[in-house]
Design a protein around this motif. Sequence first.
Motif, PDB file in Angstrom:
ATOM      1  N   TYR A  61     -32.826  -4.027  28.336  1.00 29.69           N
ATOM      2  CA  TYR A  61     -32.514  -5.396  27.902  1.00 29.69           C
ATOM      3  C   TYR A  61     -33.039  -6.456  28.874  1.00 29.69           C
ATOM      4  CZ  TYR A  61     -29.827  -9.472  26.513  1.00 29.69           C
ATOM      5  OH  TYR A  61     -29.467 -10.734  26.107  1.00 29.69           O
ATOM      6  N   SER A  62     -32.970  -6.185  30.165  1.00 27.76           N
ATOM      7  CA  SER A  62     -33.292  -7.203  31.160  1.00 27.76           C
ATOM      8  C   SER A  62     -34.762  -7.590  31.187  1.00 27.76           C
ATOM      9  CB  SER A  62     -32.847  -6.740  32.552  1.00 27.76           C
ATOM     10  OG  SER A  62     -33.547  -5.569  32.923  1.00 27.76           O
ATOM     11  N   VAL A  63     -35.636  -6.796  30.594  1.00 21.51           N
ATOM     12  CA  VAL A  63     -37.060  -7.101  30.631  1.00 21.51           C
ATOM     13  C   VAL A  63     -37.626  -7.447  29.256  1.00 21.51           C
ATOM     14  CG1 VAL A  63     -37.311  -5.538  32.593  1.00 21.51           C
ATOM     15  CG2 VAL A  63     -37.979  -4.759  30.316  1.00 21.51           C
ATOM     16  N   LYS A  64     -36.825  -7.353  28.224  1.00 19.24           N
ATOM     17  CA  LYS A  64     -37.308  -7.653  26.873  1.00 19.24           C
ATOM     18  C   LYS A  64     -37.824  -9.083  26.792  1.00 19.24           C
ATOM     19  CE  LYS A  64     -34.757  -4.393  23.997  1.00 19.24           C
ATOM     20  NZ  LYS A  64     -33.746  -4.207  22.919  1.00 19.24           N
ATOM     21  N   GLY A  65     -39.003  -9.227  26.188  1.00 19.57           N
ATOM     22  CA  GLY A  65     -39.611 -10.539  26.058  1.00 19.57           C
ATOM     23  C   GLY A  65     -40.455 -10.937  27.259  1.00 19.57           C
ATOM     24  N   ARG A  66     -40.339 -10.182  28.351  1.00 20.54           N
ATOM     25  CA  ARG A  66     -41.114 -10.495  29.556  1.00 20.54           C
ATOM     26  C   ARG A  66     -42.131  -9.396  29.884  1.00 20.54           C
ATOM     27  NH1 ARG A  66     -38.709 -10.766  34.379  1.00 20.54           N
ATOM     28  NH2 ARG A  66     -37.021  -9.304  33.862  1.00 20.54           N
ATOM     29  N   PHE A  67     -41.769  -8.151  29.640  1.00 25.63           N
ATOM     30  CA  PHE A  67     -42.639  -7.013  29.952  1.00 25.63           C
ATOM     31  C   PHE A  67     -43.209  -6.421  28.665  1.00 25.63           C
ATOM     32  CE2 PHE A  67     -40.494  -5.521  34.189  1.00 25.63           C
ATOM     33  CZ  PHE A  67     -40.601  -6.823  34.673  1.00 25.63           C
ATOM     34  N   THR A  68     -44.422  -5.887  28.762  1.00 22.71           N
ATOM     35  CA  THR A  68     -45.047  -5.202  27.635  1.00 22.71           C
ATOM     36  C   THR A  68     -45.661  -3.896  28.127  1.00 22.71           C
ATOM     37  OG1 THR A  68     -45.577  -7.299  26.555  1.00 22.71           O
ATOM     38  CG2 THR A  68     -46.747  -5.335  25.796  1.00 22.71           C
ATOM     39  N   ILE A  69     -45.254  -2.797  27.506  1.00 19.23           N
ATOM     40  CA  ILE A  69     -45.823  -1.495  27.823  1.00 19.23           C
ATOM     41  C   ILE A  69     -46.885  -1.169  26.771  1.00 19.23           C
ATOM     42  CG2 ILE A  69     -44.068  -0.209  26.530  1.00 19.23           C
ATOM     43  CD1 ILE A  69     -44.247   1.975  28.698  1.00 19.23           C
ATOM     44  N   SER A  70     -47.989  -0.575  27.224  1.00 24.43           N
ATOM     45  CA  SER A  70     -49.048  -0.172  26.310  1.00 24.43           C
ATOM     46  C   SER A  70     -49.718   1.071  26.885  1.00 24.43           C
ATOM     47  CB  SER A  70     -50.066  -1.299  26.118  1.00 24.43           C
ATOM     48  OG  SER A  70     -50.669  -1.641  27.360  1.00 24.43           O
ATOM     49  N   ARG A  71     -50.558   1.705  26.081  1.00 25.82           N
ATOM     50  CA  ARG A  71     -51.228   2.908  26.547  1.00 25.82           C
ATOM     51  C   ARG A  71     -52.594   3.036  25.902  1.00 25.82           C
ATOM     52  NH1 ARG A  71     -47.576   7.901  24.921  1.00 25.82           N
ATOM     53  NH2 ARG A  71     -49.423   9.148  25.428  1.00 25.82           N
ATOM     54  N   ASP A  72     -53.465   3.744  26.601  1.00 28.40           N
ATOM     55  CA  ASP A  72     -54.789   4.080  26.096  1.00 28.40           C
ATOM     56  C   ASP A  72     -54.875   5.599  26.117  1.00 28.40           C
ATOM     57  OD1 ASP A  72     -57.490   4.650  25.721  1.00 28.40           O
ATOM     58  OD2 ASP A  72     -58.149   2.847  26.749  1.00 28.40           O
ATOM     59  N   SER A  84     -43.326 -13.604  33.797  1.00 29.22           N
ATOM     60  CA  SER A  84     -42.095 -14.328  34.150  1.00 29.22           C
ATOM     61  C   SER A  84     -41.235 -13.507  35.108  1.00 29.22           C
ATOM     62  CB  SER A  84     -41.291 -14.663  32.886  1.00 29.22           C
ATOM     63  OG  SER A  84     -42.064 -15.430  31.989  1.00 29.22           O
ATOM     64  N   LEU A  85     -41.853 -13.003  36.138  1.00 32.24           N
ATOM     65  CA  LEU A  85     -41.159 -12.107  37.068  1.00 32.24           C
ATOM     66  C   LEU A  85     -40.057 -12.846  37.817  1.00 32.24           C
ATOM     67  CD1 LEU A  85     -44.225 -10.065  38.252  1.00 32.24           C
ATOM     68  CD2 LEU A  85     -42.103  -9.078  37.355  1.00 32.24           C
ATOM     69  N   LYS A  86     -38.988 -12.105  38.101  1.00 37.97           N
ATOM     70  CA  LYS A  86     -37.822 -12.626  38.795  1.00 37.97           C
ATOM     71  C   LYS A  86     -37.595 -11.813  40.068  1.00 37.97           C
ATOM     72  CE  LYS A  86     -35.613 -13.552  34.317  1.00 37.97           C
ATOM     73  NZ  LYS A  86     -34.406 -13.291  33.479  1.00 37.97           N
ATOM     74  N   PRO A  87     -36.913 -12.391  41.037  1.00 39.48           N
ATOM     75  CA  PRO A  87     -36.620 -11.621  42.260  1.00 39.48           C
ATOM     76  C   PRO A  87     -35.912 -10.304  41.978  1.00 39.48           C
ATOM     77  CG  PRO A  87     -36.206 -13.938  42.632  1.00 39.48           C
ATOM     78  CD  PRO A  87     -36.508 -13.792  41.161  1.00 39.48           C
ATOM     79  N   GLU A  88     -35.092 -10.271  40.955  1.00 42.68           N
ATOM     80  CA  GLU A  88     -34.368  -9.029  40.633  1.00 42.68           C
ATOM     81  C   GLU A  88     -35.261  -7.947  40.035  1.00 42.68           C
ATOM     82  OE1 GLU A  88     -33.549 -12.166  39.719  1.00 42.68           O
ATOM     83  OE2 GLU A  88     -32.708 -12.203  37.675  1.00 42.68           O
ATOM     84  N   ASP A  89     -36.522  -8.277  39.766  1.00 41.20           N
ATOM     85  CA  ASP A  89     -37.489  -7.266  39.320  1.00 41.20           C
ATOM     86  C   ASP A  89     -38.085  -6.508  40.507  1.00 41.20           C
ATOM     87  OD1 ASP A  89     -38.599  -9.630  36.875  1.00 41.20           O
ATOM     88  OD2 ASP A  89     -37.322  -7.869  36.525  1.00 41.20           O
ATOM     89  N   THR A  90     -37.781  -6.943  41.714  1.00 38.58           N
ATOM     90  CA  THR A  90     -38.305  -6.284  42.906  1.00 38.58           C
ATOM     91  C   THR A  90     -37.825  -4.842  42.971  1.00 38.58           C
ATOM     92  OG1 THR A  90     -38.455  -8.334  44.162  1.00 38.58           O
ATOM     93  CG2 THR A  90     -38.285  -6.297  45.431  1.00 38.58           C
ATOM     94  N   ALA A  91     -38.775  -3.921  43.083  1.00 44.48           N
ATOM     95  CA  ALA A  91     -38.457  -2.492  43.091  1.00 44.48           C
ATOM     96  C   ALA A  91     -39.746  -1.700  43.276  1.00 44.48           C
ATOM     97  CB  ALA A  91     -37.789  -2.082  41.785  1.00 44.48           C
ATOM     98  N   VAL A  92     -39.568  -0.404  43.474  1.00 44.99           N
ATOM     99  CA  VAL A  92     -40.701   0.513  43.374  1.00 44.99           C
ATOM    100  C   VAL A  92     -40.764   0.984  41.924  1.00 44.99           C
ATOM    101  CG1 VAL A  92     -41.706   2.691  44.123  1.00 44.99           C
ATOM    102  CG2 VAL A  92     -40.481   1.258  45.765  1.00 44.99           C
TER     103      VAL A  92
END
Length: 121
Positions: A61-72, A84-92
């Motif tokens: 839920y926290s990334v919906k509308g901001r992140f997009t996953i795709s594949r080739d 629209s990255l936020k400080p709370e997106d900080t992670a490995v």
Amino acid sequence: QVQLVESGGGLVQPGGSLRLSCAASESIFSIGAMAWYRQAPGKERELVATISRDGVADYTYSVKGRFTISRDNAKNTVYLQMNSLKPEDTAVYHCNAYARQFGDSAYSNYWGQGTQVTVSS
């Protein structure tokens, strides 16, 4: 042994964008679902987004509308476009693939080493 190699992480200001890539090794015969997970300091690993072989995607839920996953599928590569990255997106951020190597009869779960994403001003 299947190898997943992530790239594209880095330092970005709040509101900025990054695009992560994860390429699987040529030893792969077939890849099913792929996903991105993330782990922030002191927290458990969290599922961020998944994508089926046919391209059906789902997001936490926290990334919906901001992140997009795709594949080739031709390149055995999965991407994560992060806007629209936020400080709370900080992670490995870790790539995950459910895949089968040449010569194997079953699928297994494989992980990349991770790429650091830091969102800070």
